[in-house]
Design an enzyme around this catalytic site. Sequence first.
Site, PDB file in Angstrom:
ATOM      1  N   THR A 100      34.861  35.664  42.243  1.00  0.00           N
ATOM      2  CA  THR A 100      35.346  35.884  43.613  1.00  0.00           C
ATOM      3  C   THR A 100      36.297  37.072  43.631  1.00  0.00           C
ATOM      4  O   THR A 100      37.166  37.189  42.753  1.00  0.00           O
ATOM      5  CB  THR A 100      36.080  34.617  44.107  1.00  0.00           C
ATOM      6  N   HIS A 155      28.719  48.093  50.519  1.00  0.00           N
ATOM      7  CA  HIS A 155      28.326  46.688  50.338  1.00  0.00           C
ATOM      8  C   HIS A 155      27.640  46.158  51.592  1.00  0.00           C
ATOM      9  O   HIS A 155      27.750  46.744  52.671  1.00  0.00           O
ATOM     10  CB  HIS A 155      29.554  45.826  50.037  1.00  0.00           C
ATOM     11  N   LYS A 159      30.395  41.022  53.519  1.00  0.00           N
ATOM     12  CA  LYS A 159      31.531  41.037  52.590  1.00  0.00           C
ATOM     13  C   LYS A 159      32.838  40.994  53.382  1.00  0.00           C
ATOM     14  O   LYS A 159      33.006  41.768  54.339  1.00  0.00           O
ATOM     15  CB  LYS A 159      31.470  42.299  51.712  1.00  0.00           C
TER      16      LYS A 159
END
Length: 273
Positions: A100, A155, A159
């Site tokens: 994470t 990304h 996200k």
Amino acid sequence: MQELKITVCGACGRMGRETVITVDREENLRLAGAVDIKNEGEDIGLLVQNVPANVKVSSSLEEVLAAEKMDVVIDFTGPFTVMRNVETALKNGVPPVVGTTGLTELDLKQVEEWTQKYSTGAIVAPNFALGAILMMKFARLASRYFSRAEIIELHHDRKIDAPSGTALKTLDLIRAGKREGEFPPYSPAGATRELEKLPGARGGAVDGIHLHSIRLPGLVAHQEVIFGGEGQTLTLRHDSFDRGSFMPGLIMAVKRAPSVKGLIYGMENLIEF
Ligand code: NAD
């Protein structure tokens, strides 16, 4: 090698599902626990690959660890959950392997303190893709020989945190490389005076190194580091096209976790180059 019993936190998420499938296929690893706030009570194997795993999704890591002794807890939840899971794992003497992202420097200090307090190691790696680790290594080296650098990370649009953990880590490595390098630290901006007509257009900056975050559907995890010098640029680029790219590094970390002391932050500190 002795079989390791693994619990995956965030098992029903994108990374969690890929991890469940990989752990299930890996020799010497056994999926023994699945934690998520979604799909409680369902068989994680049926959920992710239509094959029963005889492991039910639980919403409580505490309960999973109380029910059975685990060897490693993997966390792919989110920035608001991860610290609680890390503390729970360490309290129970189980080393966490954390993928994470979004942990702050303060969080990392806290994890380090817990590893001492509970005499159990932890691995936190913002990026398990080995190609990305090499890109960071090369960026550190290149920073010694170029006068300026900018980082662009790209990304998928789900996200939560920006910039990415990998981009921040790259920035740190470039700063470290610069201190050993032939050029003085970067000035705050390339031009003597910049006019940012749209706030944020130049991205975020630390020590004159600018960092830009792009979020778009269709992307997975990508990063470019562009170095600029007299009459030349050097571009380093890494692309993770699917989540399988993170699995070899993750498995490497999981197998090392039981013998780790203290906190290891970043895959570059776990593997030799
Ligand atoms: P996701 O949203 O698809 O999955 C997160 C899962 O965690 C969800 O299923 C959610 O229900 C669960 N969850 C949320 N809160 C919870 C709680 N309190 N208890 C239990 N479960 C909870 O996200 P993702 O794309 O799988 O990414 C997860 C994390 O992994 C992100 O921080 C991401 O940046 C990071 N990531 C790291 C790497 C790496 O190489 N280290 C690679 C890709 C993604």
